[in-house]
Scaffold this active site. Structure first.
Site, PDB file in Angstrom:
ATOM      1  N   GLY A  48      26.110-149.642  13.328  1.00 56.42           N
ATOM      2  CA  GLY A  48      25.239-148.709  14.037  1.00 56.42           C
ATOM      3  C   GLY A  48      25.987-147.396  14.154  1.00 56.42           C
ATOM      4  O   GLY A  48      26.614-146.947  13.198  1.00 56.42           O
ATOM      5  N   GLU A  49      25.944-146.816  15.315  1.00 54.54           N
ATOM      6  CA  GLU A  49      26.671-145.569  15.550  1.00 54.54           C
ATOM      7  C   GLU A  49      27.574-145.803  16.762  1.00 54.54           C
ATOM      8  O   GLU A  49      27.088-146.032  17.863  1.00 54.54           O
ATOM      9  CB  GLU A  49      25.661-144.436  15.796  1.00 54.54           C
ATOM     10  N   SER A  50      28.870-145.776  16.534  1.00 54.39           N
ATOM     11  CA  SER A  50      29.791-146.196  17.589  1.00 54.39           C
ATOM     12  C   SER A  50      29.758-145.269  18.809  1.00 54.39           C
ATOM     13  O   SER A  50      29.941-145.722  19.934  1.00 54.39           O
ATOM     14  CB  SER A  50      31.209-146.321  17.035  1.00 54.39           C
ATOM     15  N   CYS A  80      31.562-152.712  10.668  1.00 56.19           N
ATOM     16  CA  CYS A  80      31.360-151.269  10.582  1.00 56.19           C
ATOM     17  C   CYS A  80      31.554-150.588  11.946  1.00 56.19           C
ATOM     18  O   CYS A  80      32.677-150.493  12.416  1.00 56.19           O
ATOM     19  CB  CYS A  80      30.019-150.967   9.940  1.00 56.19           C
ATOM     20  N   ARG A 108      36.911-142.976  11.240  1.00 56.67           N
ATOM     21  CA  ARG A 108      35.453-143.045  11.119  1.00 56.67           C
ATOM     22  C   ARG A 108      34.972-142.266   9.906  1.00 56.67           C
ATOM     23  O   ARG A 108      35.602-141.289   9.515  1.00 56.67           O
ATOM     24  CB  ARG A 108      34.784-142.447  12.363  1.00 56.67           C
ATOM     25  N   ARG A 138      28.291-145.173   5.609  1.00 50.61           N
ATOM     26  CA  ARG A 138      29.106-144.267   6.439  1.00 50.61           C
ATOM     27  C   ARG A 138      30.262-145.051   7.088  1.00 50.61           C
ATOM     28  O   ARG A 138      30.496-145.001   8.282  1.00 50.61           O
ATOM     29  CB  ARG A 138      28.251-143.578   7.504  1.00 50.61           C
ATOM     30  N   HIS A 173      28.991-154.329   5.364  1.00 54.56           N
ATOM     31  CA  HIS A 173      27.911-155.044   6.062  1.00 54.56           C
ATOM     32  C   HIS A 173      27.617-156.389   5.399  1.00 54.56           C
ATOM     33  O   HIS A 173      26.642-156.490   4.634  1.00 54.56           O
ATOM     34  CB  HIS A 173      26.633-154.182   6.057  1.00 54.56           C
ATOM     35  N   GLU A 175      26.251-158.929   6.588  1.00 54.86           N
ATOM     36  CA  GLU A 175      24.970-159.501   7.043  1.00 54.86           C
ATOM     37  C   GLU A 175      23.804-159.045   6.164  1.00 54.86           C
ATOM     38  O   GLU A 175      22.721-159.611   6.234  1.00 54.86           O
ATOM     39  CB  GLU A 175      24.727-159.130   8.525  1.00 54.86           C
TER      40      GLU A 175
HETATM   41  N1  GLN Z   1      29.556-144.060  10.908  1.00 58.60           N
HETATM   42  C1  GLN Z   1      29.314-145.001  11.974  1.00 58.60           C
HETATM   43  C2  GLN Z   1      30.243-144.750  13.153  1.00 58.60           C
HETATM   44  O1  GLN Z   1      31.113-143.963  13.062  1.00 58.60           O
HETATM   45  C3  GLN Z   1      29.435-146.405  11.487  1.00 58.60           C
HETATM   46  C4  GLN Z   1      28.365-146.683  10.473  1.00 58.60           C
HETATM   47  C5  GLN Z   1      27.893-148.110  10.415  1.00 58.60           C
HETATM   48  O2  GLN Z   1      28.060-148.896  11.353  1.00 58.60           O
HETATM   49  N2  GLN Z   1      27.233-148.441   9.349  1.00 58.60           N
HETATM   50  O3  GLN Z   1      30.112-145.364  14.169  1.00 58.60           O
END
Ligand code: GLN
Length: 210
Positions: A48-50, A80, A108, A138, A173, A175
């Site tokens: 996700g997005e940390s 991720c 990141r 990403r 990923h 999953e």
């Molecule tokens: N770029 C995201 C982050 O910095 C991580 C991306 C992902 O979980 N697929 O949190």
């Protein structure tokens, strides 16, 4: 033994992780609130997005509870953004909230941002052949590991999966593919840790009763 694994359901591919865990014989439950961490044998932190995760989970008190449980030994598998959340430090930028628990330093968006999402075969020696198909979105990489951390995989000279006892992180990923080997490694690690704790207990009782 069918371990009960929580999947953090704040963001990310929650149902895909649930399907993978079910395929390797685990029961799953979604975790959104601190109280839902009770009675778990392990936890998956999806991507996700940390930064978003840190903000949302910080507000609900989940971040502090996660820190406490994981520091206390709760087995955890972070993919991720989940890898990022488990790091002890982020190289480069500073003050985003982390859970910690793995002695790793991460970078990141290390392979680049949106355009640098890609797929590649990743050799994971502990899983044998064939390599895993890594879907990198990403993705971060691990820049440094502490002495207790075992490197499980590298891609293009950078660490993309690592393990510290029952804690596993990976930058891609798993999953999102049908390959369940990393989920199995995680769940089998929990089964192994539980079995050896049971043995210790039996040993203790034997010694105690002599
Ligand atoms: N770029 C995201 C982050 O910095 C991580 C991306 C992902 O979980 N697929 O949190």
């Amino acid at each position: 033994m069918r371990p009960r694994i929580g999947v953090l359901a704040v963001q990310g591919a929650v149902s895909e992780h649930e399907a993978a865990l079910a395929d390797v014989g685990a029961r799953t439950t979604r975790v959104r609130l601190p109280g839902e961490l009770d009675g778990l044998d392990g936890l998956v932190i999806p991507g996700g997005e940390s930064t978003t995760f840190g903000l949302v989970a910080g507000r609900s008190g989940l971040l502090g509870a996660l820190h406490e449980r994981i520091a206390g030994g709760l087995p955890v598998f972070g993919t991720c953004a989940g890898l990022i959340m488990l790091a002890s430090r982020i190289d480069g930028d500073g003050d985003q909230a982390l859970i910690g628990g793995m002695d790793i330093v991460v970078r990141r968006n290390a392979f680049g941002r949106q355009l640098a999402s890609f797929e590649a075969d990743v050799d994971v020696p502990v899983l044998g052949d064939p390599p895993m198909r890594g879907i990198f979105i990403r993705a971060p990489w691990v820049e440094q590991v502490g002495p207790s951390v075992e490197v499980l995989a590298e891609h293009a000279g950078h660490i993309v999966a690592a393990r510290d006892r029952t804690r596993i992180v990976c930058a891609f990923h798993p999953e999102l593919t049908g390959d369940r080997r990393l989920h199995r490694l995680f769940v089998d690690g929990i089964r192994g840790a539980t079995a050896s704790a049971d043995e210790d207990l039996k040993g203790g009782i034997r010694v105690g009763s002599q």
